[in-house]
Design a protein around this motif. Sequence first.
Motif, PDB file in Angstrom:
ATOM      1  N   GLY A 111       0.813  -1.213   0.000  1.00 43.64           N
ATOM      2  CA  GLY A 111       0.000   0.000   0.000  1.00 43.64           C
ATOM      3  C   GLY A 111       0.842   1.256   0.000  1.00 43.64           C
ATOM      4  O   GLY A 111       0.372   2.316  -0.373  1.00 43.64           O
ATOM      5  N   LYS A 112       2.099   1.154   0.414  1.00 43.39           N
ATOM      6  CA  LYS A 112       2.961   2.345   0.530  1.00 43.39           C
ATOM      7  C   LYS A 112       2.296   3.413   1.393  1.00 43.39           C
ATOM      8  O   LYS A 112       2.518   4.610   1.218  1.00 43.39           O
ATOM      9  CB  LYS A 112       3.275   2.943  -0.857  1.00 43.39           C
ATOM     10  CG  LYS A 112       3.902   1.979  -1.808  1.00 43.39           C
ATOM     11  CD  LYS A 112       5.396   1.973  -1.654  1.00 43.39           C
ATOM     12  CE  LYS A 112       6.031   0.916  -2.543  1.00 43.39           C
ATOM     13  NZ  LYS A 112       7.333   0.514  -2.074  1.00 43.39           N
ATOM     14  N   ALA A 119       5.636  11.595   4.571  1.00 43.48           N
ATOM     15  CA  ALA A 119       5.827  12.837   3.817  1.00 43.48           C
ATOM     16  C   ALA A 119       5.184  14.007   4.559  1.00 43.48           C
ATOM     17  O   ALA A 119       5.334  15.152   4.162  1.00 43.48           O
ATOM     18  CB  ALA A 119       5.238  12.701   2.412  1.00 43.48           C
ATOM     19  N   PRO A 121       4.360  15.759   8.641  1.00 44.32           N
ATOM     20  CA  PRO A 121       5.198  15.861   9.851  1.00 44.32           C
ATOM     21  C   PRO A 121       5.205  14.597  10.720  1.00 44.32           C
ATOM     22  O   PRO A 121       5.904  14.550  11.720  1.00 44.32           O
ATOM     23  CB  PRO A 121       4.560  17.033  10.611  1.00 44.32           C
ATOM     24  CG  PRO A 121       3.897  17.841   9.558  1.00 44.32           C
ATOM     25  CD  PRO A 121       3.393  16.859   8.557  1.00 44.32           C
TER      26      PRO A 121
ATOM     27  N   ARG B  64      14.177  12.970  -2.712  1.00 51.27           N
ATOM     28  CA  ARG B  64      13.866  12.369  -1.414  1.00 51.27           C
ATOM     29  C   ARG B  64      14.667  13.034  -0.294  1.00 51.27           C
ATOM     30  O   ARG B  64      14.181  13.169   0.820  1.00 51.27           O
ATOM     31  CB  ARG B  64      14.110  10.853  -1.444  1.00 51.27           C
ATOM     32  CG  ARG B  64      12.992  10.104  -2.196  1.00 51.27           C
ATOM     33  CD  ARG B  64      13.229   8.606  -2.248  1.00 51.27           C
ATOM     34  NE  ARG B  64      13.494   8.014  -0.944  1.00 51.27           N
ATOM     35  CZ  ARG B  64      12.558   7.602  -0.090  1.00 51.27           C
ATOM     36  NH1 ARG B  64      11.292   7.703  -0.409  1.00 51.27           N
ATOM     37  NH2 ARG B  64      12.903   7.087   1.063  1.00 51.27           N
ATOM     38  N   THR B  68      13.125  15.388   2.958  1.00 53.34           N
ATOM     39  CA  THR B  68      13.569  15.005   4.306  1.00 53.34           C
ATOM     40  C   THR B  68      13.180  13.575   4.683  1.00 53.34           C
ATOM     41  O   THR B  68      13.062  13.255   5.845  1.00 53.34           O
ATOM     42  CB  THR B  68      13.063  15.970   5.425  1.00 53.34           C
ATOM     43  OG1 THR B  68      11.716  15.651   5.749  1.00 53.34           O
ATOM     44  CG2 THR B  68      13.169  17.426   5.026  1.00 53.34           C
ATOM     45  N   ARG B  92       8.500  19.412   6.651  1.00 58.86           N
ATOM     46  CA  ARG B  92       7.447  18.651   5.976  1.00 58.86           C
ATOM     47  C   ARG B  92       6.071  19.284   6.150  1.00 58.86           C
ATOM     48  O   ARG B  92       5.200  19.107   5.305  1.00 58.86           O
ATOM     49  CB  ARG B  92       7.439  17.201   6.486  1.00 58.86           C
ATOM     50  CG  ARG B  92       8.680  16.416   6.071  1.00 58.86           C
ATOM     51  CD  ARG B  92       8.501  14.926   6.213  1.00 58.86           C
ATOM     52  NE  ARG B  92       8.263  14.498   7.571  1.00 58.86           N
ATOM     53  CZ  ARG B  92       9.206  14.272   8.480  1.00 58.86           C
ATOM     54  NH1 ARG B  92      10.477  14.427   8.162  1.00 58.86           N
ATOM     55  NH2 ARG B  92       8.891  13.875   9.694  1.00 58.86           N
ATOM     56  N   SER B  93       5.889  20.042   7.235  1.00 61.67           N
ATOM     57  CA  SER B  93       4.582  20.675   7.410  1.00 61.67           C
ATOM     58  C   SER B  93       4.363  21.758   6.358  1.00 61.67           C
ATOM     59  O   SER B  93       3.239  22.189   6.147  1.00 61.67           O
ATOM     60  CB  SER B  93       4.455  21.243   8.821  1.00 61.67           C
ATOM     61  OG  SER B  93       5.229  22.413   8.938  1.00 61.67           O
ATOM     62  N   VAL B  97       4.108  16.766  -1.264  1.00 59.15           N
ATOM     63  CA  VAL B  97       4.918  15.760  -1.946  1.00 59.15           C
ATOM     64  C   VAL B  97       4.042  14.911  -2.862  1.00 59.15           C
ATOM     65  O   VAL B  97       3.056  14.331  -2.426  1.00 59.15           O
ATOM     66  CB  VAL B  97       5.652  14.866  -0.932  1.00 59.15           C
ATOM     67  CG1 VAL B  97       6.466  13.804  -1.662  1.00 59.15           C
ATOM     68  CG2 VAL B  97       6.556  15.703  -0.038  1.00 59.15           C
ATOM     69  N   ASN B 103       0.597   6.871  -3.945  1.00 59.60           N
ATOM     70  CA  ASN B 103       0.411   6.059  -2.740  1.00 59.60           C
ATOM     71  C   ASN B 103      -0.828   6.525  -1.989  1.00 59.60           C
ATOM     72  O   ASN B 103      -0.801   6.774  -0.799  1.00 59.60           O
ATOM     73  CB  ASN B 103       1.666   6.050  -1.866  1.00 59.60           C
ATOM     74  CG  ASN B 103       2.148   7.443  -1.528  1.00 59.60           C
ATOM     75  OD1 ASN B 103       1.434   8.416  -1.710  1.00 59.60           O
ATOM     76  ND2 ASN B 103       3.355   7.552  -1.022  1.00 59.60           N
ATOM     77  N   ARG B 164      -4.022  16.148  -2.737  1.00 64.07           N
ATOM     78  CA  ARG B 164      -3.659  15.734  -1.378  1.00 64.07           C
ATOM     79  C   ARG B 164      -2.402  16.471  -0.919  1.00 64.07           C
ATOM     80  O   ARG B 164      -2.297  16.880   0.237  1.00 64.07           O
ATOM     81  CB  ARG B 164      -3.420  14.217  -1.373  1.00 64.07           C
ATOM     82  CG  ARG B 164      -3.222  13.628  -0.010  1.00 64.07           C
ATOM     83  CD  ARG B 164      -2.874  12.160  -0.100  1.00 64.07           C
ATOM     84  NE  ARG B 164      -1.548  11.965  -0.693  1.00 64.07           N
ATOM     85  CZ  ARG B 164      -0.928  10.787  -0.756  1.00 64.07           C
ATOM     86  NH1 ARG B 164      -1.510   9.702  -0.309  1.00 64.07           N
ATOM     87  NH2 ARG B 164       0.269  10.694  -1.294  1.00 64.07           N
TER      88      ARG B 164
END
Lengths: 275, 327
Positions: A111-112, A119, A121, B64, B68, B92-93, B97, B103, B164
């Motif tokens: 499913g990754k 990706a 926080p 990648r 991070t 990342r906040s 990505v 995914n 997303r």
Amino acid sequence: MSAPSAVSVAAPARLTPLALLGAGRAHTLMFRNYLSARSHPVVFFGGFLEPVFYLFSLGVGLGALVGDVTGPNGVTVTYVEFVAPAMLAASAMNGAITESTFNIFFKLRFGKLYDAMLATPMVPMDIAVGEIGWSQVRGAAYSTAFLVVMAFMGLVRGWTALLALPAAGLIGLAFGAVGMAATTFMTSWRDFDLVQLFVLPMFLFSATFYPLEVYPGWLQAVARVSPLYHGTALVRGLVLAEPSWSMVTNVAVLVAMSVAGLLVARRRLATLLLT
Amino acid sequence: MSTTSATDAATADPAVPMAAVVARGLTKHFGDLVAVDGIDIDVAAGETFAFLGANGAGKTSAMRMIATVSPVTAGDLRVLGMDPTADGPAIRSRLGVVPQEDNLDLELTVRENLLVYGLYHGLPRPLIRARIDELLAFAQLTDKADNEVESLSGGMKRRLTIARALVNEPDLVLLDEPTTGLDPQARHVLWDRLHELRSRGVTLLLTTHYMDEAEQLADRLVIMDHGRIIAEGSPRELIERHVTREVLEVRFGSGRQPAATDALLALGLPEVDAVEGLAERAIVHTRDAQATLDALDRHDLRPRGHLTRRATLEDVFLRLTGRQLVD
């Protein structure tokens, strides 16, 4: 890209108690699992029925032939009274293992799902805590339902039976954490046969269906190594209102398993996902 | 786009444009394999920047590290002014990505995917709910909101993955081969969406092995080969610097092609800068296509077919690496 050999893991290796809670987002993964379960409800019921079936076939059926056995602290109990708490403990184990091996393996490799989460926080510990937390919620629902069935059948001897619920939770935590850690080492579906190789003997020989005393001394010592033995002894003592000091050992073994499993799972998830 | 994350205090005044990504000597090893070999990058805020290269050139590894989720082996990297090793969650906040392979959460619906992702980002539910409708409209998926993700087409899944990635209103969006595997129509819809993001001032960082994609979208790009940057500039600059304005393609048929290419080279025509010999055609970088064709005719090297066209990034790539960009 695979096999990061000499590459160090970037996840900060802080071992403070707070680090065990990750970035505090574990509950969002639990909510995600709830949404998924809500739209796939059938899967949910299997976990409840399994111990009930065992209880009726072995406890009630076989129990009619067996008669009474010696329970904790030497008290005499009916066979079905003896088996029922073990079913509660074993189903807590089985539920946690199914959730932490099959389900997590799928999400990890196919499913990754966790790549997508990392990706954001969220950190690997959020995933470990969230998955195990969800497995706990599920397990608590099953345990409560089963305990109610036991109470209706008159298999509960005192208020301490209520403590069997947190005890079942601890069993689920211990096996869930270790199962998840083991899953991070699995590379194909075949590796799950190995899981059964551990789980089935443990289920059969951990004083589940008869007291340990029927074994010769050396075999008793082997059975005492089984983590499920400690879970069964704990739940049985509580349900039958026969507490003893050995329960401290039982709890300690399960807590140690939980902590070790969680730490390994966190490390391995970081190694697998953050390369 | 503004951000609602609580980490803004750590960064400079948002009114001052700040480099989105700065890398110096950025390196990534996987065991003995050197995936990224000491690259320098500067991506300005608001810019669209592309990594162009064949499979295995090191684009994804570089992305990648910037996302991070991959530790830096050596070199310096700052993303949105922060250090990926120490400030991963804070970076990342503010990132969106879009990975190479979708995914998405296949057990959930389209709407639930966006909701859950907002929660992973720690956003409050009312805010996410308000954004979901906007994002569905942006991704042209409003009709599909309550469908299971499994039932979507490839292009729709890709658009949902992009939607997303925008749920946290990121300052920097990373897109790893955003249109690979899509049919031409779906690609154009997607490019259109990316242009819209650009016009909103979002910094885009993308990898691609499609030349036309880089030309379409990127303000600036680097061409990567074997983990190194071999050229850098705007698409126009790269074309002007490395190839002639027009190129001539000549086809002699696969049996005759290698010998004919060699013969063409041996002529040493004055207007020809370079010749790339491919299996079924030669690409001639010439300042005067007609003069070259006349010369071929005089020397009895009559091609079965020929085409004069504007030079593209593909020509730049072939010129710089001396090989086809298909692995």
